[in-house]
Structure formats: C-alpha cells, structure tokens
Enzyme design. Structure first.
Site, PDB file in Angstrom:
ATOM      1  N   GLY A   1       1.048  -1.570   0.259  1.00 40.20           N
ATOM      2  CA  GLY A   1      -0.123  -0.091  -0.182  1.00 40.20           C
ATOM      3  C   GLY A   1       1.228   1.046  -0.269  1.00 40.20           C
ATOM      4  O   GLY A   1       0.914   2.221  -0.575  1.00 40.20           O
TER       5      GLY A   1
ATOM      6  N   ASP B   1       7.265   5.929  10.442  1.00 42.32           N
ATOM      7  CA  ASP B   1       7.163   4.626  11.318  1.00 42.32           C
ATOM      8  C   ASP B   1       8.103   4.974  12.498  1.00 42.32           C
ATOM      9  O   ASP B   1       8.235   5.598  12.936  1.00 42.32           O
ATOM     10  CB  ASP B   1       6.784   3.297  10.865  1.00 42.32           C
ATOM     11  CG  ASP B   1       5.627   2.746  11.560  1.00 42.32           C
ATOM     12  OD1 ASP B   1       5.019   3.173  12.223  1.00 42.32           O
ATOM     13  OD2 ASP B   1       5.302   1.960  10.698  1.00 42.32           O
TER      14      ASP B   1
ATOM     15  N   ARG C   1      -1.212 -10.644   9.536  1.00 41.04           N
ATOM     16  CA  ARG C   1       0.782 -11.080   9.873  1.00 41.04           C
ATOM     17  C   ARG C   1      -0.151 -12.249  11.371  1.00 41.04           C
ATOM     18  O   ARG C   1      -0.970 -11.292  12.221  1.00 41.04           O
ATOM     19  CB  ARG C   1       1.405  -9.946  10.008  1.00 41.04           C
ATOM     20  CG  ARG C   1       1.843  -8.801   8.935  1.00 41.04           C
ATOM     21  CD  ARG C   1       2.790  -8.572   9.188  1.00 41.04           C
ATOM     22  NE  ARG C   1       2.357  -7.497  10.479  1.00 41.04           N
ATOM     23  CZ  ARG C   1       2.625  -7.207  11.036  1.00 41.04           C
ATOM     24  NH1 ARG C   1       2.895  -8.275  11.846  1.00 41.04           N
ATOM     25  NH2 ARG C   1       1.881  -5.968  11.955  1.00 41.04           N
TER      26      ARG C   1
ATOM     27  N   LYS D   1     -10.691  -2.741   4.441  1.00 43.03           N
ATOM     28  CA  LYS D   1     -10.767  -2.185   3.623  1.00 43.03           C
ATOM     29  C   LYS D   1     -10.538  -2.803   1.960  1.00 43.03           C
ATOM     30  O   LYS D   1     -11.666  -2.642   1.477  1.00 43.03           O
ATOM     31  CB  LYS D   1      -9.801  -1.355   3.547  1.00 43.03           C
ATOM     32  CG  LYS D   1      -9.547  -0.140   4.878  1.00 43.03           C
ATOM     33  CD  LYS D   1      -9.131   1.477   4.149  1.00 43.03           C
ATOM     34  CE  LYS D   1      -9.716   2.007   5.685  1.00 43.03           C
ATOM     35  NZ  LYS D   1      -8.945   3.326   5.526  1.00 43.03           N
TER      36      LYS D   1
ATOM     37  N   ASP E   1      10.576  42.170  30.058  1.00 45.25           N
ATOM     38  CA  ASP E   1       9.688  41.223  31.203  1.00 45.25           C
ATOM     39  C   ASP E   1      10.570  40.070  31.581  1.00 45.25           C
ATOM     40  O   ASP E   1      11.799  40.147  30.548  1.00 45.25           O
ATOM     41  CB  ASP E   1       8.286  40.090  30.234  1.00 45.25           C
ATOM     42  CG  ASP E   1       7.455  39.077  31.239  1.00 45.25           C
ATOM     43  OD1 ASP E   1       7.993  39.424  32.649  1.00 45.25           O
ATOM     44  OD2 ASP E   1       7.403  38.401  30.666  1.00 45.25           O
TER      45      ASP E   1
ATOM     46  N   ASP F   1       5.497  38.133  27.444  1.00 45.19           N
ATOM     47  CA  ASP F   1       5.159  36.823  26.685  1.00 45.19           C
ATOM     48  C   ASP F   1       3.777  36.541  27.295  1.00 45.19           C
ATOM     49  O   ASP F   1       2.982  35.637  26.807  1.00 45.19           O
ATOM     50  CB  ASP F   1       5.597  35.448  27.227  1.00 45.19           C
ATOM     51  CG  ASP F   1       5.747  35.248  28.812  1.00 45.19           C
ATOM     52  OD1 ASP F   1       5.858  36.052  29.249  1.00 45.19           O
ATOM     53  OD2 ASP F   1       5.939  34.286  29.067  1.00 45.19           O
TER      54      ASP F   1
HETATM   55  C1  GDG Z   1       0.734  -1.658   9.787  1.00 43.51           C
HETATM   56  C2  GDG Z   1      -0.361  -1.383  11.025  1.00 43.51           C
HETATM   57  C3  GDG Z   1      -1.973  -0.537   9.689  1.00 43.51           C
HETATM   58  C4  GDG Z   1      -1.604 -10.461   4.301  1.00 43.51           C
HETATM   59  N1  GDG Z   1      -1.709 -11.509   4.024  1.00 43.51           N
HETATM   60  C5  GDG Z   1      -1.107 -11.156   2.892  1.00 43.51           C
HETATM   61  C6  GDG Z   1      -1.183 -10.197   1.902  1.00 43.51           C
HETATM   62  N2  GDG Z   1      -1.141  -9.225   3.475  1.00 43.51           N
HETATM   63  C7  GDG Z   1      -1.530  -7.229   3.429  1.00 43.51           C
HETATM   64  C8  GDG Z   1      -3.139  -7.214   3.226  1.00 43.51           C
HETATM   65  C9  GDG Z   1      -2.340  -6.166   3.929  1.00 43.51           C
HETATM   66  C10 GDG Z   1      -1.213  -5.981   4.655  1.00 43.51           C
HETATM   67  O1  GDG Z   1      -0.958  -7.247   3.852  1.00 43.51           O
HETATM   68  C11 GDG Z   1      -1.636  -5.824   5.694  1.00 43.51           C
HETATM   69  O2  GDG Z   1      -1.540  -4.653   6.720  1.00 43.51           O
HETATM   70  P1  GDG Z   1      -2.687  -4.018   7.801  1.00 43.51           P
HETATM   71  O3  GDG Z   1      -3.526  -3.019   8.088  1.00 43.51           O
HETATM   72  O4  GDG Z   1      -3.387  -5.418   8.298  1.00 43.51           O
HETATM   73  O5  GDG Z   1      -1.340  -4.790   8.666  1.00 43.51           O
HETATM   74  P2  GDG Z   1      -0.098  -4.033   9.191  1.00 43.51           P
HETATM   75  O6  GDG Z   1       0.996  -6.009   8.041  1.00 43.51           O
HETATM   76  O7  GDG Z   1      -0.403  -4.316  10.755  1.00 43.51           O
HETATM   77  O8  GDG Z   1       0.021  -3.344   9.099  1.00 43.51           O
HETATM   78  C12 GDG Z   1      -1.657  -1.720  10.452  1.00 43.51           C
HETATM   79  C13 GDG Z   1      -0.453  -0.502   7.977  1.00 43.51           C
HETATM   80  O9  GDG Z   1       0.260  -0.482   8.451  1.00 43.51           O
HETATM   81  C14 GDG Z   1      -0.858   0.523   7.247  1.00 43.51           C
HETATM   82  O10 GDG Z   1      -1.228   2.301   7.621  1.00 43.51           O
HETATM   83  O11 GDG Z   1      -3.468   0.022   9.244  1.00 43.51           O
HETATM   84  O12 GDG Z   1      -2.945  -1.486  11.413  1.00 43.51           O
HETATM   85  O13 GDG Z   1      -0.506  -2.493  11.803  1.00 43.51           O
HETATM   86  O14 GDG Z   1      -2.236  -4.496   2.686  1.00 43.51           O
HETATM   87  O15 GDG Z   1      -3.130  -7.635   2.002  1.00 43.51           O
HETATM   88  N3  GDG Z   1      -1.493 -10.081   0.978  1.00 43.51           N
HETATM   89  C15 GDG Z   1      -0.301 -10.400   0.527  1.00 43.51           C
HETATM   90  N4  GDG Z   1      -0.934 -12.593  -0.118  1.00 43.51           N
HETATM   91  C16 GDG Z   1      -1.385 -12.310   1.739  1.00 43.51           C
HETATM   92  O16 GDG Z   1      -1.024 -13.274   2.529  1.00 43.51           O
HETATM   93  N5  GDG Z   1      -0.651 -10.690  -1.550  1.00 43.51           N
END
Ligand code: GDG
Length: 773
Positions: free
Chosen positions: A74, A186, A318, A423, A541, A725
């Site tokens: 992303g 981050d 994860r 999402k 002051d 101030d």
């Molecule tokens: C951190 C924050 C915040 C997962 N399994 C597979 C796969 N994924 C991709 C998902 C998603 C991404 O990994 C996981 O993103 P998340 O947002 O759910 O969680 P974190 O990795 O903990 O991310 C979180 C994010 O940063 C962004 O700011 O939303 O809160 O902890 O995109 O699709 N993708 C594929 N195969 C998988 O098996 N291709």
C-alpha cells in the site's frame, strides 16, 4: 507489503524508475534514471517542483544474494500515486539484508539508486537484532499496542536504536536538496525527525505513525518515552490514522515534556509541530484492476468449486499477537459449539509469517497451531474440517479471489492502527456481497460504518455476531457493503498520501534563524538610534521573556546564559534597561538586584530606580481590601488541587497550578476564573487566566501604567522597546508612545508588532541590535 515481484540484479544495467517491472527487452534498452538530474531539470522548467523523500525502515525492495525483489504494498502504491502529480519520489531505507561483504555495498547502492530510485541504509546483523527486532518490535511495538506485558527493554537496544536513527539521518542529509520534502514513516524511526531538524532547520519534515499512539498511562511505561516523543516533535507535521491517537500523543507530550500542546500544533524549542489526522487507504486502482482480470475470475471459480456448499469465513493477517488470533479462535469455538451441524461452515485463516526471530512470535505461532489442531479435532467430521489454516503468504490474485467469495470476513485485532485487510475485503465485494465483522479497536472502525463492530475480548458476542452476519440476506449485505465500498474507493492510498504531502508542503514554517523581514525592521530601527548616539529604553519582562519558564516558579533563577546577556546590557551607556515583572520584590531583588537596572516588581506596584537600592511604593492610593476575601476562595482551590499553590503579592494574588495534574488543574482554573470574574464586577480588580496561573490584581496596577509613568518622568527616548510573553505584558504593547517597538516572545495572540520564538531568540536579537561588533 507482502506481494513481491522478482527481478534479477544486474550489475551494469539501469532503467528508468517507476512502479512496474520492466520487460526483458526494456532492461537492456531503457535509459538510466538519474534522480538528481531529472528532479532538478523538472524543477527548472517548473513541471515538478518538489521531491518527496520517503524514509521508512524497509525499502520497497529487498536485496538478496543474486536478485532484488520489489514489494508493491500500500505504501509503495500511495507514494507512486504522487509521481503522477507534481511530485517526484525517492526512498531511503534498509534493503532487508545484512550483506556479508561490504565491497558489494557500493555496487548495490548504485543499482538501487539508478534503477529503483532507492537509497539503501545498510545495517549490520547486530543492528537488525537490536534496533529492529529488539527496540522497535519487542519494546516500542507492544506498548504502542497497549500490551505492556510484552514490553522488553535492554539499554543496549536503545543505544543501537539511536545509532541506526543517526545512520538514517546521515543518509537523508547526504541525499536531500533545497525544497525537498522528507516524509519519515513509523515507530522504527521516531528519533529521526529531531535529528534532521537540528542538522537542517529549514528542511520540511513529515512523520507518520502507522500504529496507534496509546494513552499516556501506557506510553509512560517505556523507559525512553521522553526521548521518543521529543524525537517525533522534530517534524513539522506529525500524522496519525485517527484523532484518538493524536489526542493521546498531545497528552504524552504535555505530561512527559511539560510543553503546552494544542490539539492542532505543539510549539517546541525554535519550531512548531503541526498535528493532523490522515487515515490511510488502500491501492484501490490496483484492486479494481485485479477484479477485472481473467486470472482473478479463473481463480475465483476454482475456489468456489473447492468450497462448494460451504459458508466461508475468512481472516487474513500477519501472525502477530495484536491481531487477536487466539481470542478469535475462542469465539469460533463458542460459535461452533452452538451449531447443529458444522458440515456447511469453513473458516480460512491466512497467517503470514512475521518477526519469526522474536520469542513472543514463535510462542504465538505454536499456540495458534495447537489450538487450531484442537478445534479441528473437536469439531471435524468425515466431510469437513472447520478450520483451514495457512501459515504462509498467498499470491495477490488468490487473496482477492478469497475476499470475493467469502460470506464473512472476520477482522478482530485487539488493537490496530488502521487495518488494511478490512478495507481490501470491502473493495472486493463487487459482485458478491459479504459481511464484515470488525474489531471496534481497529482504526478502520471509524470509517467502515456499516461493519458489525465487535469487542474482540468479548468472544461470546463475537460468536453471536458471526451467526447474525451469516444469516443476512444478499440484499441486506449489499445495502451494508455498497456505501462502504464507495468510501474505500474514494479515500484510497493516493488520497492519503496527497493529503499529507499537500499539508506538509503548504505549512507555514516559522523562520528558525529569525531572519524574517519584521524583526529585521525592528533591528534596523534600534541600530539607527544607536548609531545616531540617541538613547534606547528597554522594558523587559522576566519569566518567559528573558528567562525560560520553569515548571516550578522558584526554579527560574537567572541561568549563566542570562547573566552573560545582562552583563553585556549593563555595559551599554546609552541603553536604559528596566526589568518589569509580576514577581515579588524579594525575588527580583535577590536575582537581579546586583545589576544597575531599573527594577519594577508586582506589575508596577513597586519600583527600584537605576543605581539605587531603595524600593519605592507606587500604589499607596490603591485599595486592597478585596484581598482577604479572595484569599479565602483561593485557599479552597489550593487545598482541593494537589500540586497547586498560592503566591501572595502586595498588589495581586496568584494561584499557580503548573505542578498540578494538567487536565484537573485546567478544569479547576476555569472554574476559579469564572468565580473571580463574577466578583470582579463589584471590585476594583482584574482577573487574568495566564500560563498555568490565575491571577487577580488591583485594576489600577499594571505594567502599561508603570511604563507610562517611567516615560513621563524621563527625557523622551528615540526608541522604546517593550518585550513580554504573557497577557499582562499586552498593556505595555498598546501604549501610544512614539517610537515604541513591541515584541512578543513565544507566540499566541498578541498586539505586539514583532515576534520571536523564545527567550534565547530575544536575547540573541537584542545583542545583535544593541551590542557594537
Ligand atoms: C501496519 C499497521 C496499518 C496479508 N496477507 C497477505 C497479504 N497481506 C497484506 C494485506 C494488507 C497487509 O498485508 C496487512 O496490512 P494491515 O493494515 O492489515 O496490517 P499491518 O501489516 O500490521 O500494517 C496497520 C498499516 O500498517 C498501514 O498503515 O493499517 O494498522 O499495523 O495489505 O493485504 N498480501 C498478500 N498475500 C497474503 O497472504 N498478497
């Protein structure tokens, strides 16, 4: 960033940097991408004004022995989206491998820079173990997610965390150019903004935290909590996914650093940090494209066939203890226990291996596998095993196909900064309509308004919600999902990146070296007066103007730097200095009595003329009968507000609450101000709610009147400068005196003509203007 596209690392070839991989033919013929050159040419012709330098712990590429693997998560997509607009992008980060031979670093650096627009920060194995696995993931990560029981800390981790942040700072400074925007990402790089701000005060720095920011009571458990928030404050813009995280950050800054933080901005040292809320979105274009592809349709049909007759519930994440996997398994147990038959239900868990080097993650994996085995043992029949557990990453096409055929997605982290999976699932409900069960503790819960929100700790409620979600008709599901889908598409990753970067690029950043036109003008006026041999009067002051504010008023004695400054002033023959303060005569005499200045205490009630040791009483005609009655009221507040205290002065009473609990003190101060203001209607008093004080004083005694009296007694000055101030200093700024220069110190609403950021800047300014070179 799980999905990967693989390239062969070629030692001599280059290609233009962009988001998609090149074809084999392109690899041979495409021109080099020289970031510096391209950006500078585009800037010259006005096409591309700015380069965004993204700094994240990991680069969007991984260097392995003989190849570079490019990630396309992303963040990469969001930032690539910026390239389509007026920005160029560059990445700085760790390439994901500890190289055995440093001799290869140069070569890899060149290839990454030329072919991928990436600048690597090479980390040793030890750095990775201590900075990344240790300090970042075993120390900060659990606390940011409200799990202090998982917090581990070793002083050597902290040393390495600092060192690695410094390494990143060096790399950024080597690669940055005037006008670039630096965007730090981050919790692994929380110190970086401050390191950069000190080295390059004019650099525009943004910081985005992808995790939650917890309540102060949790964050304060970290042994290095102060340094971490101070590091973030080096940024000009700090962004969070939700307002709640922002509020918590402000609270921690106030309580840990004693800085007055507003919810919109936080002034610190010589600069100001703006705060903002930017909920991250997903790469909607990429998902939509996938849903249109033949490959997706093929996989979806295969999956449908494989799970025919089953209601599918999916979870993707994860393997992390924050994601609530164990609680979810308990909820599933409770749900399955209530079913008459389990033949038609199937749960698919995709758990991507994560942070496998860390003990807690290994233990979690074992526990999850044991429990899944136990549940399958408990509920499996000859025709169905209810939980299908995949401890691996699956290809992007499969991920989308799985989302698309699921009846329900169950996303129940114990806490999550945002959660992109929720999402992504919503977006993939284009033809089918599934339901989303979402933890109320995920940032995404604030946006996905039609999800079934659950408390992941309430496993019985989650089980019940599962039954409800599975029982919905297609129409009901469609009606819930469609509005969320529209939102996910509109507020996608590009929208997120664009909002943050646009805000960062348009922030008004105060000039750190005080070279603004305004103050320069004041400087010239003083310098002209001095060079013409005319006299200058200074009315300065003390607290917050000459001397930095202290938490405890009695600690604000002159510092060595202030004494140096005052000694220099004392030597100037045609400058008359008056120090004018709300403090008692005793404080002023004890701290400043040795200087040959005019001293005015208690807002003008008492005065000591230059060269004299005698204090005059200027308020002999003032009626102070009100003091006794009001003192009784103030005493009630003092008793009921631990940490607060009353200061009694001749012409005023002051209730100080700097040492009290911040919110409680503020709340009591408002009540007291209201109560006193009601009394002020019938008494010759004025009430003032200032910086951590409530002051009630005689209406006739104020600094403006005291200055006017001095000016009336003396020969006219060519130039009069008043600096302060606080609100009590405003009465000096509004005097109608010819040649008056008024300077506000530290910001806030003021009638002063000029501003400086802090006492150090005021001293610097006065030395520059008054002391001959
Ligand atoms: C951190 C924050 C915040 C997962 N399994 C597979 C796969 N994924 C991709 C998902 C998603 C991404 O990994 C996981 O993103 P998340 O947002 O759910 O969680 P974190 O990795 O903990 O991310 C979180 C994010 O940063 C962004 O700011 O939303 O809160 O902890 O995109 O699709 N993708 C594929 N195969 C998988 O098996 N291709």
């Amino acid at each position: 960033m799980v999905e990967s596209i693989k390239f062969v690392l070629r030692r001599s070839q280059s290609r233009s940097s962009r988001s998609e991989p090149p074809s084999k033919a392109e690899k041979i013929s495409s021109p080099r991408c020289d970031w510096e050159g391209v950006s500078s040419i585009l800037r010259q012709v006005g096409v591309m004004s700015t380069t965004v330098i993204n700094v994240s712990n990991r680069l969007p590429v991984t260097v392995e022995t003989d190849k570079i693997t490019k990630s396309s998560g992303g963040l990469v997509a969001a930032l690539n989206g910026l390239c389509d607009e007026q920005y160029a992008t560059k990445w700085i980060g760790w390439p994901g491998a500890a190289l055995a031979e440093t001799s290869r670093e140069r070569e890899i650096e060149r290839v990454l820079k030329e072919e991928y627009g990436c600048v690597p920060v090479f980390l040793s194995k030890e750095d990775v173990e201590t900075h990344y696995e240790g300090f970042s993931n075993s120390s900060i990560w659990p606390l940011l997610h409200y799990l202090p029981n998982y917090l581990r800390y070793e002083p050597s981790w902290w040393e390495h965390y600092r060192d690695v942040n410094r390494k990143f700072a060096e790399k950024v400074l080597e690669n940055v150019h005037d006008g670039d925007l630096v965007w730090v990402h981050d919790y692994q790089l929380m110190l970086l903004p401050a390191l950069l701000k000190v080295a390059a005060p004019n650099l525009r720095i943004g910081f985005f935290l992808h995790t939650p920011f917890p309540a102060y009571e949790i964050f304060r458990c970290h042994p290095r909590c102060r340094e971490l928030v101070a590091g973030m404050l080096g940024a000009d813009l700090v962004g969070f996914h939700t307002f709640g995280y922002l509020r918590h950050f402000c609270d921690s800054v106030q309580r840990l650093l004693g800085i007055e933080a507003e919810l919109t901005h936080i002034p610190s040292d010589r600069h100001c940090t703006t705060l903002g809320v930017y909920p991250i979105g997903i790469n909607a274009v990429k998902f939509e494209k996938m849903l249109d592809s033949a490959e997706f349709h093929r996989r979806r049909e295969q999956f449908r066939l494989a799970h025919k007759g089953k209601r599918l519930v999916v979870s993707v994440e994860r393997m992390d203890y924050t994601k609530g996997i164990l609680h979810r398994l308990e909820a599933i147990d409770s749900f399955l226990a209530g079913l008459k038959t389990i033949e038609d239900i199937r749960f698919i868990f995709v758990s991507v291996p994560s942070r496998g080097g860390i003990e807690e993650y290994q233990a979690l994996r074992e526990e999850v596998e044991t429990r899944v085995g136990r549940l399958n043992g408990k509920y499996a029949t000859l025709r169905n095993s209810p939980i299908h557990f995949i401890f691996d990453s699956i290809p992007f096409t499969d991920l989308c196909a799985l989302y698309a055929i699921a009846d329900v997605a169950i996303v129940t982290p114990l806490i999550d900064g945002m959660n992109l999976v929720a999402k992504e699932f919503v977006l993939c409900q284009r033809e089918n309509a599934g339901s989303l069960i979402l933890s109320e503790f995920a940032g995404a819960a604030e946006e996905l308004f039609n999800a079934f929100l659950v408390n992941p700790y309430d496993v019985w409620a989650v089980a019940e919600t599962l039954s409800t979600a599975l029982a919905l008709s297609t129409e009901q599901k469609r009606a819930l999902i469609d509005p969320m889908r529209e939102r996910v598409i509109r507020y996608d990753a590009r929208h997120w990146a664009r909002s943050f970067i646009n805000d960062l690029s348009t922030l008004v950043i105060p000039d750190p070296d005080m070279s603004g036109a305004d103050i320069e003008e004041a400087h010239n006026r003083i310098a002209q007066t001095m060079s013409a041999g005319n006299r200058v009067a200074l009315f300065l002051d003390y607290d917050g103007t000459l001397r930095e504010i202290e938490r405890e008023p009695s600690l604000a004695k002159p510092t060595p730097a202030l004494h140096d400054f005052l000694k220099r002033l004392a030597k100037l023959t045609n400058v008359d200095v008056t120090i004018i303060s709300g403090r008692s005569r005793d404080d002023i005499q004890a701290w400043l009595g040795a200087y040959p200045f005019r001293l005015i205490a208690e807002h003008g009630a008492r005065r000591r003329q230059p060269g004299s040791q005698v204090w005059e009483q200027l308020d002999c005609t003032v009626n102070y009968a009100w003091k006794e009655e009001l003192l009784n009221i103030l005493r009630l507040y003092e008793e009921a507000t631990p940490g607060s205290l009353i200061e009694e002065k001749r012409s005023s009473l002051v209730w100080h609450y700097r040492m009290a609990d911040r919110e409680f003190g503020e709340w009591k101060a408002r009540k007291l101000t209201r109560q006193l203001a009601a009394l002020a209607a019938n008494q010759p008093i004025q009430v003032h709610h200032g910086k951590k004080i409530v002051e009630v004083s005689a209406a006739q005694v104020n600094k403006g009147a005291a200055v006017a009296r001095v000016l009336a007694e003396e020969h006219p000055y060519e130039c009069v400068l008043c600096a302060g101030d606080d609100r009590t200093d405003e009465s000096m700024f509004t005097l109608h005196t010819p040649g008056l220069l008024s300077v506000n110190v530290g910001g806030g609403p003021t009638q002063a003509g000029y501003r400086v950021a802090d006492p150090a800047q005021l001293r610097e300014f006065l030395v520059k203007a008054l002391v001959p070179k």
